[in-house]
Scaffold this active site. Sequence first.
Site, PDB file in Angstrom:
ATOM      1  N   ASP A 343       0.575   1.215  -2.974  1.00 10.23           N
ATOM      2  CA  ASP A 343      -0.779   1.453  -3.463  1.00 10.23           C
ATOM      3  C   ASP A 343      -1.079   0.485  -4.607  1.00 10.23           C
ATOM      4  O   ASP A 343      -0.349  -0.472  -4.837  1.00 10.23           O
ATOM      5  CB  ASP A 343      -0.936   2.913  -3.897  1.00 10.23           C
ATOM      6  CG  ASP A 343       0.037   3.304  -5.007  1.00 10.23           C
ATOM      7  OD1 ASP A 343       0.739   2.415  -5.519  1.00 10.23           O
ATOM      8  OD2 ASP A 343       0.101   4.499  -5.355  1.00 10.23           O
ATOM      9  N   HIS A 674       5.156   0.090   4.176  1.00 10.44           N
ATOM     10  CA  HIS A 674       3.896   0.683   3.712  1.00 10.44           C
ATOM     11  C   HIS A 674       3.350  -0.123   2.534  1.00 10.44           C
ATOM     12  O   HIS A 674       3.916  -0.122   1.441  1.00 10.44           O
ATOM     13  CB  HIS A 674       4.157   2.136   3.291  1.00 10.44           C
ATOM     14  CG  HIS A 674       2.944   2.860   2.806  1.00 10.44           C
ATOM     15  ND1 HIS A 674       1.996   3.375   3.646  1.00 10.44           N
ATOM     16  CD2 HIS A 674       2.529   3.164   1.558  1.00 10.44           C
ATOM     17  CE1 HIS A 674       1.047   3.970   2.949  1.00 10.44           C
ATOM     18  NE2 HIS A 674       1.346   3.857   1.673  1.00 10.44           N
ATOM     19  N   ASP A 722      10.229   2.090  11.104  1.00  6.21           N
ATOM     20  CA  ASP A 722       9.563   0.893  10.571  1.00  6.21           C
ATOM     21  C   ASP A 722       8.093   0.924  10.969  1.00  6.21           C
ATOM     22  O   ASP A 722       7.646   0.185  11.837  1.00  6.21           O
ATOM     23  CB  ASP A 722      10.251  -0.363  11.102  1.00  6.21           C
ATOM     24  CG  ASP A 722       9.682  -1.636  10.477  1.00  6.21           C
ATOM     25  OD1 ASP A 722       9.082  -1.539   9.392  1.00  6.21           O
ATOM     26  OD2 ASP A 722       9.839  -2.715  11.083  1.00  6.21           O
ATOM     27  N   GLU A 731       8.199   2.786   2.494  1.00  8.29           N
ATOM     28  CA  GLU A 731       7.442   2.156   1.418  1.00  8.29           C
ATOM     29  C   GLU A 731       8.296   1.066   0.767  1.00  8.29           C
ATOM     30  O   GLU A 731       9.513   1.002   0.943  1.00  8.29           O
ATOM     31  CB  GLU A 731       7.013   3.187   0.377  1.00  8.29           C
ATOM     32  CG  GLU A 731       5.959   2.652  -0.584  1.00  8.29           C
ATOM     33  CD  GLU A 731       5.149   3.741  -1.263  1.00  8.29           C
ATOM     34  OE1 GLU A 731       4.056   3.440  -1.753  1.00  8.29           O
ATOM     35  OE2 GLU A 731       5.615   4.892  -1.286  1.00  8.29           O
TER      36      GLU A 731
END
Length: 865
Positions: A343, A674, A722, A731
């Site tokens: 993020d 991610h 994956d 992540e």
Amino acid sequence: MLAGVAATAGLLAAGTLAAVPVGAAQPLDEAPELIVNGDFSAGTAPWWSTANSPIAVSDGRLCADVPAGTANAWDAIVGQNALALAAGESYTLSYSATSTVPVTIHTNVQMANEPWTTELATAQQVGTAVERVTEIFTAGADHDAAQLAFQIGGSAEPFTFCVDDVSLRGGTAQPPYEPDTGSPVRVNQVGYLTHGPKAGTVVTERTDPLPWTLHSAAGTRVADGTTAPAGVDTASRRNVHTFDFSAVTAVGEGYTVTVDGERSEPFAIGDDLYATLRTDALAYFYHNRSGIEIDADIVGERYARPAGHLGVSPNQGDSDVPCRPGVCDYRLDARGGWYDAGDHGKYVVNGGISVAQLMAVFERTLYEETADAGPLGDGELRLPEHGNGTPDILDEARWELEFLMRMQVPAGEPLAGMAHHKLHDQAWTGLPLRPDRDPQPRELHPPTTAATLNLAAAAAQCARLFRAYDADFATRCGAAARSAWTAAKAHPDILADPQDATGGGAYNDDDVRDEFYWAAAELFLTTGEDSYRQEVLRSPLHGDTDAVFPRGGMSWGSVAGLGALNLARVPGGLSADQLATVRGMVTEAADGYAADSARAAYGLPYAPDDGHYVWGSNSQVANNMVVLGFAHDLTGRTVYRDAVLRGLDYLLGRNALNQSYVTGYGERDSRNQHHRFWANQLDPALPNPAPGSLAGGPNASIEDPVAQAKLKGCAPAMCYIDDIESWATNEITINWNAPLAYVASYVDDLGGGEPVRTQCEVTYTSQRWSDGFTTHITLKNTGDRPVQPWRLDWTFADQQRVTDTWGAGIAQTGPRVVAEALSWNATVAPGGTVRFGFNGRPTGLVHDPQVFRLNGKVCGTAARR
């Protein structure tokens, strides 16, 4: 499930459509459900939206705020990818929707990329009353990864669109997910050091020993032997054997091992296998910088991007960030730093451990004979700060350190000196989303004791390492460290709220004794002040190996080990007994990790409680490897070195999934981690993660919807997929890549793995006087050949300055000193010595240099530790 009036829509694409009249909704059959998290009970994942319409879960619905003035329906989209459709099969799509403004939305089931071929394309009127929509269609083609897209743009007014109970049923039941593990013969897919341990694992039902053969790239048999049955590996629930070919030292590429007719992935044997991994693992941090353009000339066009969160539209920026309502009434300039993970959040507690471990990579070169500072120096790494005389790795650390200090509560405010816990978007953003396109408001979250002590520890380490390169910055770091420590002592129990997890992770920690221990250790090593030493010695953790070094590994929430490791290495004022206690904790912990590695079928130094692999298990493996590397540096015992190398084998393919968890390394590497920008799986125009990015790895808790759908019932070591949507297993984060960078640097410094054989010895004696010091150096040739001419160099860890010299030509550049032979002492015979010296000026603490190199090769020291 919400009831309501279904919309009537026309057929806009291939397939059949059924409009359901009021009161006659067709019951859904028991066909397979393709939508993941359609009731949004698990949050927003794996749903995504365009950057202009951020999504969040509100009252159990997924809602998107759509701006005014979008021209086309596809200018604002909410969707989900990775839907498998089969040609000729019938599917039923249903959902409930509302809008604060009456709008026409377009609902498509289509290809996820050009030419965007649709299998269903409808238009519906949506208003404030709940509408239950049901559409039936037949797929005209096979799709491995189709997309459901609610196209909600095209309105002149802003509005909020909400959807709930989304379902797409049809087709035939998919077989249970079985990971593709490739060959049952598992090896390090990069390679093995020439003189290091070389082992692998094979998965087999056989219980008797099996023959194995090592082949060269040309297919020639190089070695053979028989496997050692190891029984059922409880972590993977598979019967396994191991095999060992450590005796092979022939350098080469393309080796393979064959067992029972099955062949491994290829690998190399050599001395110089991990220099690139060191560089790539460190480049990860520049890639993930906030507040700076990522330059194509440095990273390549595919990875280049504009600066994120500098206030350039649509960003609202990090240069003037308010607190969440009720937290504070000031704003901070909190530019810079590293994006924490997938993020766009920035967290002090994750930044603290990460920047500390990067600084530790450099600090190791000051005190360990095998550590090479060259690859970390000015102009060596992929970042823009070349030519400033500061090692590149410290420049990278500074980018984060500046951010950490900007998170400190200003003087005159309540809780002055404390550090805000984190900064991130007001609500979670969807995937994919490049940082410069993030429109979310940014918010500061409350200060915490844990964050404040992270700042104190990292800033104290900064103060001692930057003294020789930028005295003003070092002074700033020192002042920030002291004020943070004082604030934490005044407020020892301000803890992060575990419920504060909207828009970013909570990073809550209810025990900050380890943070106090770490911060006190760093402040003591930097200042030499006894008050900080006493804080270390009085800590309830001091001397308790299990408390300082948990068996599961150090982490952002367990940082005492960072302090203990530096106390064990960096010269300070501990007594001999006190130093022995600290080093005893390091070696005792390393003994446990080494024993775990020796027992493990896959060689990893990780044995979590109840065999439960945790979120980010690969970082726990890597952090245990860091401790093992420290222990090897302290003692020279190869048992610790070998456990590090076996751990690297695990990360690079010798594991239950035959998976290299590092992008770009190995034949079967993770490449869909991610991340909102490295999101090629969702958008082919975006890149995969950059080489050197470490995936989180197996996580038995499988918290995300994709993992829950695919991995239910998985063995702990196999709870990994994956997939970019699997944030619980896949992540990438700064605090996972930091220990990888440390390990890669350590292993690259090992070369081929042979013990260091010194051909010289240095005796260094320094005496202080009122405003300076005098140093005498004796250089002895311990080899069997004359040395002519000779050149000895070393690096000060502080601001010592050489003044008067004798017996050698001595020049100093920054902290680096070079002493060269004069005409009359240019030759040092075998067993002979040469003596020289200098006067100097100290600044603060004076530490004798620990590493000397004669003509580029490491010397031993007469009084080493």
